[in-house]
Structure formats: structure tokens, C-alpha cells
Design an enzyme around this catalytic site. Structure first.
Site, PDB file in Angstrom:
ATOM      1  NE  ARG A 296     -11.872   3.343   4.164  1.00  0.00           N
ATOM      2  CZ  ARG A 296     -11.837   4.292   5.101  1.00  0.00           C
ATOM      3  NH1 ARG A 296     -12.845   5.132   5.234  1.00  0.00           N
ATOM      4  NH2 ARG A 296     -10.820   4.386   5.920  1.00  0.00           N
TER       5      ARG A 296
ATOM      6  CE  LYS B  98      -0.238   3.797   3.424  1.00  0.00           C
ATOM      7  NZ  LYS B  98      -1.083   4.439   4.433  1.00  0.00           N
TER       8      LYS B  98
ATOM      9  CG  ASP C  14      -1.811   1.222   1.296  1.00  0.00           C
ATOM     10  OD1 ASP C  14      -1.912   1.930   0.271  1.00  0.00           O
ATOM     11  OD2 ASP C  14      -2.418   1.456   2.368  1.00  0.00           O
TER      12      ASP C  14
ATOM     13  CG  ASP D 134      -3.124   5.830   2.107  1.00  0.00           C
ATOM     14  OD1 ASP D 134      -2.987   4.610   1.867  1.00  0.00           O
ATOM     15  OD2 ASP D 134      -2.475   6.442   2.968  1.00  0.00           O
TER      16      ASP D 134
HETATM   17  N1  BES Z   1      -3.214   0.285   5.313  1.00  0.00           N
HETATM   18  C1  BES Z   1      -3.560   1.577   5.764  1.00  0.00           C
HETATM   19  C2  BES Z   1      -3.829   1.634   7.266  1.00  0.00           C
HETATM   20  C3  BES Z   1      -2.615   1.485   8.142  1.00  0.00           C
HETATM   21  C4  BES Z   1      -1.726   2.534   8.279  1.00  0.00           C
HETATM   22  C5  BES Z   1      -2.397   0.325   8.833  1.00  0.00           C
HETATM   23  C6  BES Z   1      -0.625   2.396   9.109  1.00  0.00           C
HETATM   24  C7  BES Z   1      -1.311   0.198   9.674  1.00  0.00           C
HETATM   25  C8  BES Z   1      -0.420   1.223   9.799  1.00  0.00           C
HETATM   26  C9  BES Z   1      -4.834   2.050   5.060  1.00  0.00           C
HETATM   27  O1  BES Z   1      -4.968   1.641   3.755  1.00  0.00           O
HETATM   28  C10 BES Z   1      -4.796   3.538   5.065  1.00  0.00           C
HETATM   29  O2  BES Z   1      -3.940   4.082   4.433  1.00  0.00           O
HETATM   30  N2  BES Z   1      -5.736   4.141   5.780  1.00  0.00           N
HETATM   31  C11 BES Z   1      -5.806   5.555   5.894  1.00  0.00           C
HETATM   32  C12 BES Z   1      -7.257   5.954   5.772  1.00  0.00           C
HETATM   33  C13 BES Z   1      -7.464   7.432   5.660  1.00  0.00           C
HETATM   34  C14 BES Z   1      -6.935   7.929   4.335  1.00  0.00           C
HETATM   35  C15 BES Z   1      -8.924   7.724   5.808  1.00  0.00           C
HETATM   36  C16 BES Z   1      -5.239   5.962   7.244  1.00  0.00           C
HETATM   37  O3  BES Z   1      -5.494   5.269   8.232  1.00  0.00           O
HETATM   38  O4  BES Z   1      -4.523   6.954   7.288  1.00  0.00           O
HETATM   39 ZN    ZN Z   2      -4.072  -0.065   3.242  1.00  0.00          ZN
HETATM   40 MN    MN Z   3      -4.003   2.915   2.406  1.00  0.00          MN
END
Ligand code: BES
Ligand code: ZN
Ligand code: MN
Length: 510
Positions: free
Chosen positions: A351, A277, A270, A347
Site C-alpha cells: 500500500r 517474515k 517482499d 511488511d
Molecule cells: N505481499 C504480502 C501479502 C501476501 C502474503 C500475499 C502472502 C500473498 C501471500 C503483503 O505485503 C503483506 O505482507 N501483507 C501483510 C499485511 C499486514 C502486515 C497488515 C499481511 O497480509 O500479512
Molecule cells: Zn507484499
Molecule cells: Mn509485505
């Protein structure tokens, strides 16, 4: 690991190492007393030195103890004899195993069944020990030039009373969960240039080859397009690696029994996509398939256990990358359910793959659906690295998952899935947005998923904080929540076995 259960007197036990529990105040259990006697009080004299008091996790390795047939005796502290909780027992076991690991012992005998652990019998002790041994001996060094080897090949659980079939089953049981945990760790730790969606698909095919009542179907991008999985496909469109929807069916129950479903987030890397990121620690986003890894691990465990239950396991595997073909913030996609989604942040991709997988799994008319995902960074802020977040549209499923987590020492905590949060997902242009803003990020992510899980009893596990340990040399997959999920399914199988048989008349009335 080769596990056996044996009733034997420790003074005549030939072994490379015998693990003897010691309790606070230097107290010994039955097997320890036997050894102390045959060694003419040698153990008691060592304890009197004060080097080991019995505190949880202390270890002291002794060689050539007189009056025994063991090369080594490993004294291991298990704490206050009347206060040993399952988690203290686990802590002590792990340090005992680590001490054992650093010796040259090829076999070991553990006198842990006789320990009185709160709420546990000897079989539960054995099960837990087998799991912890399997898990503690795990290594991941196939990408290093020199692989480490572990000397320990055989573990005997020493019993003071005759071994029951339950005792023997417990060792097998613990081993099965341990093997599942280790498969999840292997997949999680594998580098993302190797472990991509097609690799996961191959893993599923290999699993199905090993177990006759497991079948697998791989759904490719072309078919996904026909099925209308627009959200899922929008995630992989920026990647050179094609997405795969992996469907495994385990048939351990009666043909007509509704299956329990597992759905895993399988983002093999990801990057965030166009909503890229930051660079620091981005390598850890190889663990973004931790949900999928736990599904594979659990499937392996239930196959080993031959659970009498039907299970359908779905993995939504994709890679989230930025490219000229990638989806953009502002894009609107149509999900398999027909609902439309405005992608405000690429990101928030987990979902997007899960929503279509949740719609897909509805066709199996599942008895329950549990999805597992490293879904939100907000989950780590809420619960840290100790506890998995759980949200559900059904109180029975919620209760069952929490109970399974407590039993398996792989805990989850429920967050509220309340209607009030849903409006954070409102979009001016589509049925919903894919993000709900900073407040309650874990809850709004679950709110999003809930809109695709209305037809069945469902729970969501956010394992963002629990799937792996980050940073430095300790970095690595934990294999969680394989213990929780396996326990959950074992409980469902047992519940079914003990349910009163319905008469034919009662059934046809329904
Ligand atoms: N895979 C990430 C969540 C994550 C981040 C898990 C760090 C473990 C450590 C997910 O896909 C993500 O990027 N989520 C975002 C959502 C936001 C953009 C609403 C997040 O949590 O920042
Ligand atoms: Zn993710
Ligand atoms: Mn993500």
C-alpha cells in the site's frame, strides 16, 4: 503457436492428430460423425468398449484409424451435450491439450468450434481454445540445464461451415491474451535476483520497442524524491536495488480520449523488511510483483489486439529488504499526496508503494483506474485461491470488472469498501497508520488506498490468492488477472465504438 481456421471435411483432413469431442453417452458431434462414417463405424466400436464415456476431461488416443488421413485421433470427453458451461469446456480442453502435448504431434486439428457451449458461439469457442493452448503449452525452464521442447507448432480449428472474419479474429484474440498471460507468468516465475525493479524497467523499454504506439518513461529515485513520493521510497530504502516507477502509455484511441489506467504492485521480493517474515515459503514472495506482471501482460495483449483505446499503465517497482537503512515500525513518512503515514508494520509495504503511484496517475485525468496487487494474506483467508477480491469507489467500474471476470473465466468478487472500516487506520501521530489490525485485513488495505484515489473512478484487485500456485513442483505463476483486465479494456473499447456519436452542439453545451 501458429493458429489457423479452416472449413474442411474431417475424413479428408491430413493431420498428425485430430481432436474429436465426445459427449456423455458416447455421442459425437458433426465432425466425429463424419470420421465415424469414413472409418466404417470404427469410432463407434471403440466407444462401445466403454473406455471413454464422454465424461468431461476423459481422453483416449487412437492410432491409424482406418478411412482417415490422420496419424492420430484424440477422443476427448466434453460432458453432457446440453450442459456444457464455459468452465466445463475449458476443463475438457485443458485435458485434451495435455494429452496432445504428450504425443509427438507437430500439428493438430481441433473440432471444437462446433461444440454448443452455453452462451457461446463458435468464435468464443475458438478464442477460448487458442488462449488455453497458448497457456497450457507454457514452460519455464530457462534456468534448467536441459530445456524441454514442445513438438506442437501448428493448430487448426476445424469448421463445418464457412469461416467468418469473426472466426479468424477469435483465434488471434485468444492468442493475444495467451501471449499476455505467458509474459506475466515469465516475469512472475523469474528469480528475484534477476527480476528486480531495474529488470522490470528494462522489460517495459523492450515492450515499447516492439510496439509503435507504446511509449515508456522510467522515473528514478532522485526524481521520485523531488515528486515527494516519500511512502514509495521508504519501501526501497532498505534495499540495494533502487526503486523505479515505470510508466507505459498506449495510444490506440483518439488523442483527447481520457485513458484507462492500470497500476501494478511491483515488489520484486517482499522479505517483510524489519517486520521480517517467517522463513518458510519466503521464496514465494518473489511473486509479490504479480500485480506488475499482470500489467505487463495486459499491455502486451492490448498491443497485439491493437485496441482502440488509450491506456496508461504504471508499475511501482521496489524491493522490500531489512538493513541498517531500512524503514522502522514507528517511522512517519509523507506521501506524494501530502498525507502522512505512520508505518506500524514494514511488511504492509504494498500500500505504501501503491499510494504514491495512485496519486501520480491522477495527472492523466483517467476515465478509470484499476490497481492490481498481491496485497494481503487476509485475502487468501477470505476467498481462497479461486477468486480475486475487488473493491471499488464506483459501482459502474465494479460492475464492469465483475462482468469482465465472468466472461474471461477469471473471476473476481466484490468486498465492501464501507466508511465504517476507515477508523481502523487511525493513528495518534500521523494522518493514518499503514495497518488496520487483524479484522477485515483486505478491506482496510483497500480503505488505505481509497484515500489516494478520491479524484477518479477506481477499483482495487487483491490477487494474493490467485496470482500464483504455491508449493512443490506445481509452484508457478498463473498469469491472472491478465484475462480479466484484457476483457475489461476490450469491453471499454467496444463500448466506445458502439456509443452514439455526440453532435458538436451537444458537446459544446457540456
Ligand atoms: N505481499 C504480502 C501479502 C501476501 C502474503 C500475499 C502472502 C500473498 C501471500 C503483503 O505485503 C503483506 O505482507 N501483507 C501483510 C499485511 C499486514 C502486515 C497488515 C499481511 O497480509 O500479512
Ligand atoms: Zn507484499
Ligand atoms: Mn509485505
Amino acid at each position: 503457436m501458429n493458429f489457423t481456421v479452416k472449413t474442411i471435411n474431417t475424413s479428408t483432413l491430413k493431420s498428425a492428430c485430430i481432436l474429436i469431442p465426445v459427449f456423455e453417452g458416447g455421442r459425437l458431434s458433426a465432425s466425429g460423425k463424419v470420421i465415424n462414417k469414413s472409418s466404417k463405424g470404427f469410432i463407434a466400436r471403440v466407444l462401445k468398449s466403454g473406455d471413454l464415456t464422454g465424461k468431461t476431461g476423459q481422453t483416449l488416443l487412437l492410432h491409424n484409424v482406418p478411412g482417415t488421413l490422420a496419424d492420430r485421433i484424440l477422443l476427448t470427453g466434453f460432458g453432457e451435450q446440453k450442459e456444457i458451461t464455459p468452465s466445463n469446456y475449458k476443463k475438457a480442453l485443458i485435458s485434451g491439450i495435455n494429452a496432445l502435448k504428450s504425443t509427438e504431434s507437430k500439428d493438430a486439428s481441433l473440432c471444437v468450434a462446433e461444440i454448443k457451449v452455453k452462451g457461446q458461439n463458435s468464435s468464443a469457442n475458438i478464442k477460448q481454445a487458442a488462449l488455453e493452448i497458448e497457456s497450457a503449452l507454457y514452460t519455464f525452464d530457462q534456468y534448467k540445464s536441459k530445456e524441454k521442447t514442445t513438438n506442437l507448432k501448428k493448430v487448426t480449428f476445424v469448421l463445418t461451415s464457412p469461416a467468418t472474419t469473426e472466426n479468424n479474429q477469435a483465434a488471434k484474440n485468444g492468442k493475444a491474451v495467451g501471449v499476455g498471460v505467458n509474459l506475466a507468468k515469465d516475469l512472475g516465475n523469474s528469480p528475484p535476483n534477476v527480476c528486480h525493479p531495474s529488470y522490470l524497467a528494462k522489460q517495459a523499454q523492450q515492450l515499447a520497442k516492439s510496439y509503435s504506439n507504446l511509449s515508456v518513461k522510467i522515473i528514478n529515485e532522485k526524481e521520485l524524491e523531488k515528486m515527494g513520493a516519500g511512502a514509495f521510497l521508504s519501501v526501497s530504502q532498505g534495499s540495494d536495488q533502487p526503486a523505479k516507477l515505470i510508466v507505459m502509455q498506449y495510444k490506440g484511441g483518439k488523442p483527447g480520449d481520457a485513458p484507462h489506467a492500470l497500476v501494478g504492485k511491483g515488489i520484486t521480493f517482499d522479505s517483510g523488511g524489519i517486520s521480517l517474515k517467517p522463513g518458510a515459503g519466503m521464496d514465494e514472495m518473489k511473486y509479490d510483483m504479480g500485480g506488475a506482471a499482470s500489467v505487463f501482460g495486459t499491455v502486451k495483449a492490448i498491443c497485439e489486439l491493437k485496441l482502440k483505446l488509450n491506456v496508461v499503465a504504471v508499475v511501482a517497482a521496489a524491493e522490500n529488504m531489512p538493513s541498517g537503512g531500512a524503514s522502522r515500525p514507528g517511522d512517519i513518512v509523507t506521501t506524494m499526496s501530502g498525507q502522512t503515514v505512520e508505518i506500524l508494520n514494514t511488511d504492509a509495504e504494498g500500500r505504501l508503494v501503491l499510494c504514491d503511484a495512485l496519486t501520480y496517475v491522477g495527472q492523466f485525468k483517467p476515465a478509470s483506474v484499476v490497481d492490481i496487487a498481491t496485497l494481503t494474506g487476509a485475502c487468501i483467508i477470505a476467498l481462497g485461491h479461486q477468486t480475486t477480491a475487488m473493491l471499488s469507489n464506483n459501482e459502474t467500474v465494479a460492475k464492469n470488472l465483475l462482468a469482465a471476470g465472468n466472461t474471461a473465466l477469471d473471476k473476481a468478487w466484490q468486498l465492501p469498501l464501507e466508511e465504517e472500516y476507515q477508523s481502523q487506520l487511525d493513528s495518534p501521530f500521523a494522518d493514518m497508520a499503514n495497518i488496520g489490525g487483524r479484522p477485515a485485513g483486505t478491506i482496510t488495505a483497500a480503505c488505505f488506498l481509497s484515500r489516494f484515489a478520491e479524484d477518479y473512478q477506481w477499483a482495487h484487485l487483491d490477487i494474493a490468492g490467485t496470482a500464483w500456485v504455491s508449493g512443490g513442483m506445481k509452484k508457478g505463476s498463473t498469469g491472472r488477472p491478465v484475462p480479466l483486465l484484457t476483457q475489461y479494456l476490450q469491453d471499454r473499447a467496444n463500448e466506445k465504438a458502439s456509443a452514439p456519436k455526440q453532435s458538436r452542439a451537444a458537446k459544446s453545451k457540456k
